[in-house]
Design a protein around this motif. Structure first.
Motif, short mmCIF file in Angstrom:
data_model
loop_
_atom_site.label_atom_id
_atom_site.label_comp_id
_atom_site.label_asym_id
_atom_site.label_seq_id
_atom_site.Cartn_x
_atom_site.Cartn_y
_atom_site.Cartn_z
N THR A 270 0.85 -1.19 0.00
CA THR A 270 0.00 0.00 0.00
C THR A 270 0.88 1.24 0.00
O THR A 270 1.75 1.38 0.87
N PHE A 271 0.67 2.11 -0.97
CA PHE A 271 1.45 3.34 -1.01
C PHE A 271 1.01 4.28 0.11
O PHE A 271 -0.17 4.29 0.49
N PRO A 272 1.94 5.09 0.63
CA PRO A 272 1.58 6.03 1.70
C PRO A 272 0.55 7.05 1.23
O PRO A 272 0.49 7.39 0.04
N GLU A 273 -0.25 7.53 2.16
CA GLU A 273 -1.26 8.54 1.83
C GLU A 273 -0.64 9.80 1.27
O GLU A 273 -1.25 10.48 0.45
N GLN A 274 0.59 10.14 1.70
CA GLN A 274 1.24 11.36 1.25
C GLN A 274 2.23 11.12 0.13
O GLN A 274 3.13 11.92 -0.11
N TYR A 275 2.07 10.01 -0.58
CA TYR A 275 2.94 9.73 -1.72
C TYR A 275 2.78 10.82 -2.77
O TYR A 275 1.68 11.35 -2.97
N HIS A 276 3.88 11.15 -3.45
CA HIS A 276 3.85 12.31 -4.35
C HIS A 276 2.95 12.13 -5.57
O HIS A 276 2.46 13.10 -6.14
N SER A 277 2.73 10.89 -5.98
CA SER A 277 1.86 10.65 -7.12
C SER A 277 0.42 10.46 -6.66
O SER A 277 0.11 9.51 -5.92
N ALA A 278 -0.47 11.37 -7.06
CA ALA A 278 -1.87 11.28 -6.65
C ALA A 278 -2.51 9.98 -7.13
O ALA A 278 -3.42 9.44 -6.49
N GLU A 279 -2.03 9.47 -8.25
CA GLU A 279 -2.57 8.23 -8.82
C GLU A 279 -2.32 7.04 -7.90
O GLU A 279 -3.13 6.11 -7.83
N LEU A 280 -1.20 7.09 -7.15
CA LEU A 280 -0.81 5.95 -6.32
C LEU A 280 -0.97 6.19 -4.82
O LEU A 280 -0.98 5.23 -4.05
#
Length: 469
Positions: A270-280
């Motif tokens: 699961t990608f972090p909520e604050q990941y730089h890519s909004a898609e992920l």
């Protein structure tokens, strides 16, 4: 340092840190989407307003009255209508202050002049408009309702006093025969430390076996969001360490553990909520991986000689003895007990302050990203604090229980080491000696006891190599 100079220093640090680049590549040529350590987002700690050549328009002098805090500078101002002010020096990364000072000010709508008690006057260009205050044309301060809290501070514990308060329980602390894998573990760590600094084209890759935590492996992978392969989510012949805390998305690396060379398998992450890519950001994805090989890290007598040892056995023995000094407390079963918070809170707060400061200056105050960069968690920081404090407390407890007194030669040896550490940090030798007699005396005493008791425990217990590793 003068408080007025502290404000100037805070502004300078903000500018310096904002222009300092941080880079981190846990594996060579990695293409796996990592946490974006350079990400800039709304509300980040970057200076916001550009310098303009247009004539400055004076602000309403009364508009400065109120409380002002910045996301880019660890300062908070409170201006009163009677031309007095309070300045709060915040601990970086917290809305908590470590120091505060009162003073007076004047503001003509263009320039802020203020003087803190006992300090020199300071003048800064200042404008207040559109609900924000701008200092020196680039540092934005926004209005706030609440004042900061006082930041907690702790002194290095007096472990002799704690040992009296929490005496050592009856137990078996000497005369034990303890089987341990420490020598084998030490060899494995030595091999890893050596080979990770060698060119990867010299690494030996096994084409059989099962991957376990701590291994370095070669994988191919392809990441899918739903049924779609996402950009940057595929790679071949990538080298990773099978561990968390590598700077990659949690679960990605450890998902390889337990699989055989040649296996193809899926790893959900699961990608972090604050990941730089909004898609992920915050999304569940599946990485399909193939384990191509496991790297075999071995050491030889020739490598030992390169490191100034006569043989590999001599090298391992030297490193094992150092490791035993550090590990002896946890190897004795009766010493594996809980310790009180007052024994470790000093270290935990220190670690927290370091992480918060790095998050503030380098990671847009994003703690999650900062912790991932350093390969740790808040839980791990606490555990590290507990582990360190246990050694110091239990050293004092054992010294009290067996009425052990350090030899003067050991005291002098530790004294010299600490003086060298202090002088290496910028203190004069005289200041270093004063530290050891003053605020650093508890630290000095703890180091002496730890050295004495670790040697005592090693001499009075027997450690054997376990038959299985």
């Amino acid at each position: 340092m003068k408080k007025s100079n502290l404000i100037a220093l805070a502004l300078l640090l903000a500018m310096t840190c904002l222009t300092t680049s941080c880079s981190f590549s846990p594996v060579e040529d990695s293409k796996i989407p990592l946490l974006d350590y350079q990400n800039t987002t709304e509300g980040s700690n970057e200076a916001t307003a550009p310098v303009t050549s247009a004539p400055r328009v004076p602000s309403d002098p009364l508009s400065i009255v109120g409380k002002w805090s910045s996301s880019s500078v660890p300062l908070m101002f409170q201006f009163y209508s009677d031309n007095t002010l309070t300045c709060f020096f915040l601990a970086p990364g917290y809305y908590e202050y470590s120091e505060s000072a009162k003073g007076t000010y004047t503001y003509d709508g263009l320039t802020l002049h203020y003087t803190l008690e006992g300090e020199e006057a300071v003048s800064l260009s200042c404008s207040v408009e559109n609900g924000m205050m701008l200092l020196n044309t680039q540092y934005r301060f926004d209005p706030v309702e609440e004042l900061p809290k006082l930041h907690p501070t702790y002194v290095f514990p007096d472990y002799d006093a704690l040992a009296q308060k929490y005496p050592l329980a009856n137990g078996s602390y000497t005369g034990n025969t303890i089987p341990t894998t420490l020598r084998a573990d030490t060899l494995a760590e030595m091999a890893k430390a050596y080979w990770v600094n060698q060119p990867k084209n010299t690494w030996v890759k096994r084409t059989e076996g099962v991957a376990k935590l701590g291994d370095f492996v070669n994988i191919d992978y392809s990441g899918k969001l739903g049924d779609v392969v996402f950009e940057g989510g595929t790679a071949v012949n990538q080298i990773i360490e099978v561990n968390d805390g590598t700077g990659m998305i949690d679960g990605f690396c450890v998902g390889v553990a337990g699989h055989k060379v040649g296996d193809t398998f899926d790893v959900p992450v699961t990608f972090p909520e604050q990941y730089h890519s909004a898609e992920l950001a915050g999304k569940d994805v599946i990485f399909t991986m193939t384990l191509n090989g496991i790297y075999e890290f071995t050491l030889t007598d020739e490598i030992a000689k390169e490191n100034k040892y006569d043989s590999l056995d001599a090298w391992v023995t030297a490193e094992y003895e150092l490791a035993l000094e550090k590990k002896v407390f946890e190897l004795i079963p009766d010493l594996n007990v809980e310790i009180p918070e007052e024994a470790y809170i000093f270290f935990y707060q220190y670690y927290l302050d370091q992480i918060h400061s790095n998050a503030f200056y380098y990671f847009n105050n994003n703690m999650e990203t900062c912790l991932a960069y350093f390969g740790t968690t808040l839980e791990q920081l606490k555990q590290d604090s507990v582990d360190l404090a246990k050694i110091y407390l239990q050293s004092a407890q054992i010294a009290a229980k067996y009425q052990l007194v350090a030899e003067e030669s050991l005291v002098e040896e530790v004294r010299k080491e600490l003086i060298a550490a202090y002088t290496g940090s910028g203190y004069t030798e005289e200041q270093a000696k004063e530290m050891l007699e003053g605020e650093g005396k508890n630290e000095f005493r703890a180091y002496v006891l730890e050295s004495m008791i670790s040697e005592y425990l090693i001499k009075n217990n027997t450690f054997t190599e376990a038959t299985e590793h």
